[in-house]
Scaffold this motif. Structure first.
Motif, PDB file in Angstrom:
ATOM      1  N   VAL A 145     -29.289   2.741  44.601  1.00 45.92           N
ATOM      2  CA  VAL A 145     -29.661   1.352  44.875  1.00 45.92           C
ATOM      3  C   VAL A 145     -30.095   0.773  43.523  1.00 45.92           C
ATOM      4  O   VAL A 145     -31.107   1.182  42.961  1.00 45.92           O
ATOM      5  CB  VAL A 145     -30.798   1.248  45.911  1.00 45.92           C
ATOM      6  N   LEU A 146     -29.328  -0.161  43.007  1.00 50.10           N
ATOM      7  CA  LEU A 146     -29.530  -0.652  41.645  1.00 50.10           C
ATOM      8  C   LEU A 146     -30.522  -1.809  41.566  1.00 50.10           C
ATOM      9  O   LEU A 146     -30.898  -2.214  40.456  1.00 50.10           O
ATOM     10  CB  LEU A 146     -28.187  -1.090  41.038  1.00 50.10           C
ATOM     11  N   PHE A 192     -25.666  -0.147  45.064  1.00 51.87           N
ATOM     12  CA  PHE A 192     -26.021  -1.077  46.126  1.00 51.87           C
ATOM     13  C   PHE A 192     -27.154  -1.997  45.664  1.00 51.87           C
ATOM     14  O   PHE A 192     -27.974  -1.635  44.817  1.00 51.87           O
ATOM     15  CB  PHE A 192     -26.463  -0.327  47.382  1.00 51.87           C
ATOM     16  N   ILE A 193     -27.200  -3.186  46.256  1.00 54.19           N
ATOM     17  CA  ILE A 193     -28.277  -4.135  46.001  1.00 54.19           C
ATOM     18  C   ILE A 193     -28.843  -4.586  47.340  1.00 54.19           C
ATOM     19  O   ILE A 193     -28.092  -4.977  48.248  1.00 54.19           O
ATOM     20  CB  ILE A 193     -27.776  -5.355  45.201  1.00 54.19           C
ATOM     21  N   ILE A 194     -30.153  -4.510  47.464  1.00 49.68           N
ATOM     22  CA  ILE A 194     -30.838  -4.995  48.663  1.00 49.68           C
ATOM     23  C   ILE A 194     -31.370  -6.389  48.358  1.00 49.68           C
ATOM     24  O   ILE A 194     -32.160  -6.571  47.426  1.00 49.68           O
ATOM     25  CB  ILE A 194     -31.970  -4.037  49.081  1.00 49.68           C
ATOM     26  N   ASN A 195     -30.955  -7.359  49.132  1.00 47.51           N
ATOM     27  CA  ASN A 195     -31.282  -8.756  48.875  1.00 47.51           C
ATOM     28  C   ASN A 195     -32.325  -9.271  49.880  1.00 47.51           C
ATOM     29  O   ASN A 195     -32.425  -8.764  51.003  1.00 47.51           O
ATOM     30  CB  ASN A 195     -30.005  -9.603  48.964  1.00 47.51           C
ATOM     31  N   LYS A 196     -33.093 -10.264  49.451  1.00 51.22           N
ATOM     32  CA  LYS A 196     -34.041 -11.007  50.288  1.00 51.22           C
ATOM     33  C   LYS A 196     -35.159 -10.122  50.863  1.00 51.22           C
ATOM     34  O   LYS A 196     -35.499 -10.204  52.040  1.00 51.22           O
ATOM     35  CB  LYS A 196     -33.307 -11.728  51.425  1.00 51.22           C
ATOM     36  N   PHE A 197     -35.732  -9.305  50.002  1.00 47.16           N
ATOM     37  CA  PHE A 197     -36.831  -8.450  50.438  1.00 47.16           C
ATOM     38  C   PHE A 197     -38.157  -9.192  50.332  1.00 47.16           C
ATOM     39  O   PHE A 197     -38.443  -9.870  49.357  1.00 47.16           O
ATOM     40  CB  PHE A 197     -36.894  -7.180  49.584  1.00 47.16           C
TER      41      PHE A 197
END
Length: 500
Positions: A221-222, A194-199
């Motif tokens: 979470v990569l 998974f990638i968490i964007n716009k942190f």
């Protein structure tokens, strides 16, 4: 050669799939891979025309640019261009096949499956690596039987999948977990991470949530990608911001108003103006916002008759004419060009429910929409005139169903091509205050654009900027920043190990 594949899916629309696909393309291009983008089906009003005259989504053209490639219809075999709330023009392998509602489109699902899988197989033959973009959410269980672009294509490509979530929208862990839980076991096995964007914020505050999430799903979470306010990419549909201001040090900037219409298309034409630090540009949604702008731009439209009617109802047409009489110059592009004439006709209701409508009447011509869509790239030379004191090379592309018939002769902006009436490509009025062209992308050329801007500034009594904007170099820098984003924010070791 049979390419390896990597697929970028997301928890929903607008979470960053297109941008991350471009970022991965740029990263692997810089690493020496022969890489290409692929999106089986796209829905967008911003499009591009390939060298062979095929129409694809603008995002895939941008991703091709990130890969160091010329765009190809194989990169986006099916494109949907909405013209009304439940109706879209369907483009298959670069060519329109008619306007369909959702039911009609899904009735051809088997044919569309064949189209996208053949395109995928063909593009895999020519490259080492294909970065595949999904669409919307892969967990829309009510639409899963008609999937062409998410887990269906991941299975066909035998591709590992990265799931992207936008933390700025809120609830990112719920969004990621809910998406994963709605996958079948085989689909879950395809998920690499998974990638968490716009942190934005303190990453230490996020780490406990990441650890809990990874325990729940058994997948890593990569990467966590920071929110960048100043990173510029080509947008697919949503205008990224309504106002662009010149730099503070610029005295007497050129002020431009862009008329925002409901079915605005190819607004990326205006990026070289919006991003120019010597220009202030504003998208106008109401007549009261029009002021003494130096230039008013009518952009492209996917429903020219409908959008012209909208401008009439808003009272915008009267304001445009009033401000033109007070000194504002006007530029119409494609659909906006058609609006500058006396009348627009749609006898077969190809785009709208109305048969015809009056235009602004600034030029003596009529435009009739026909079923055969004209899509082509063109290379032209300017005609020597007050606007262009010397011949300049210009290239662009056309995407329109309108055929324009001129009632008067006007100064052509470009020389004729293969005996075709030069006025078809672009004209100006006798006073040199109104311009119209069918060309998209013509403002990307720095020398050509700066000559037009010089003419407008001279006419408006504005000084020449101390430093001209180099849009070509700007785009390269932004693409390289995308690659840096991947390098610094994502665990590429795990991804590259899976690809080998």
């Amino acid at each position: 050669m049979t390419a390896k594949t990597l697929m970028i899916q997301g928890t929903g629309s607008g979470v960053g799939k297109s941008v991350l696909t471009a970022a991965f393309c740029r990263y692997f291009y810089q690493a020496g891979y022969k890489v290409a983008p692929f999106k089986a089906q796209n829905m967008a009003l911003n499009s591009f025309v390939t060298e062979n005259g095929g129409e694809i989504g603008r995002a895939q053209a941008y991703q091709a640019e990130a890969s160091g490639l010329k765009p190809d219809v194989l990169m986006n075999p099916i494109l949907l261009k909405p013209s009304e709330d439940n109706n879209s023009q369907v483009i298959v392998m670069g060519k329109p096949v008619g306007s369909k509602n959702a039911k009609d489109f899904y009735s051809r699902h088997l044919q569309h499956k064949k189209v996208v899988t053949q395109a995928l197989d063909e593009i895999k033959k020519n490259y080492e690596l294909v970065i595949i973009e999904g669409a919307g959410s892969p967990a829309e269980i009510n639409l899963k039987q008609w999937d062409l672009v998410n887990m269906f294509i991941a299975e066909k490509a035998e591709s590992p999948v990265l799931i992207v979530g936008d933390i700025d929208k809120g609830g990112v862990f719920a969004w990621l977990k809910g998406t994963y839980d709605l996958f079948s076991e085989d689909e879950q096995n395809r998920v690499l991470g998974f990638i968490i964007n716009k942190f934005r914020g303190d990453i230490e505050m996020l780490k406990p949530g990441i650890e809990q999430f990874e325990k729940m799903v058994g997948k890593p979470v990569l990467g966590v990608i920071p929110y960048f306010h100043d990173l510029v990419v080509d947008e697919e549909d949503s205008i990224p911001q309504r106002s662009y201001f010149a730099e503070n040090k610029v005295q007497n900037p050129l002020n431009i108003a862009v008329i925002e219409i409901p079915r605005i298309a190819n607004f990326t034409d205006l990026s070289p103006l919006a991003l120019d630090p010597n220009i202030s540009l504003q998208y106008i949604q109401h007549p009261s916002q029009l002021r003494a702008h130096d230039l008013i731009i009518l952009p492209g439209s996917k429903n020219t008759v409908g959008d012209m009617n909208y401008l009439n109802q808003q009272g915008m047409t009267k304001e445009i004419i009033k401000h033109h009489k007070s000194g504002s110059m006007i530029l119409g592009i494609c659909g906006g060009f058609q609006m500058l004439g006396r009348k627009i006709k749609d006898p077969d209701n190809l785009e709208s429910r109305e048969k015809e409508i009056n235009g602004l009447g600034l030029f003596d011509f009529e435009t009739t929409l026909v079923p055969e869509k004209l899509t082509r790239q063109v290379q032209l030379e300017t005609v020597i005139s007050n606007v262009f004191p010397e011949r300049l090379h210009c290239e662009g592309y056309e995407i329109h169903m309108g055929r324009t018939t001129f009632g008067s002769i006007y100064q052509a902006l470009f020389s004729e091509l293969n005996g075709e009436n030069a006025m078809n490509f672009g004209i100006t009025n006798q006073n040199g205050t109104v311009f119209g062209t069918y060309l998209h992308g013509f403002l990307d050329n720095d020398l050509f654009r700066n000559n037009i801007l010089r003419y407008i500034r001279n006419e408006k009594g504005l000084p020449e900027p101390q430093k001209l904007f180099d849009y070509s170099e700007f785009r390269k820098r932004e693409l390289n920043r995308l690659a840096d984003l991947v390098k610094t924010s994502i665990n590429m070791e795990i991804i590259e190990r899976r690809l080998h």
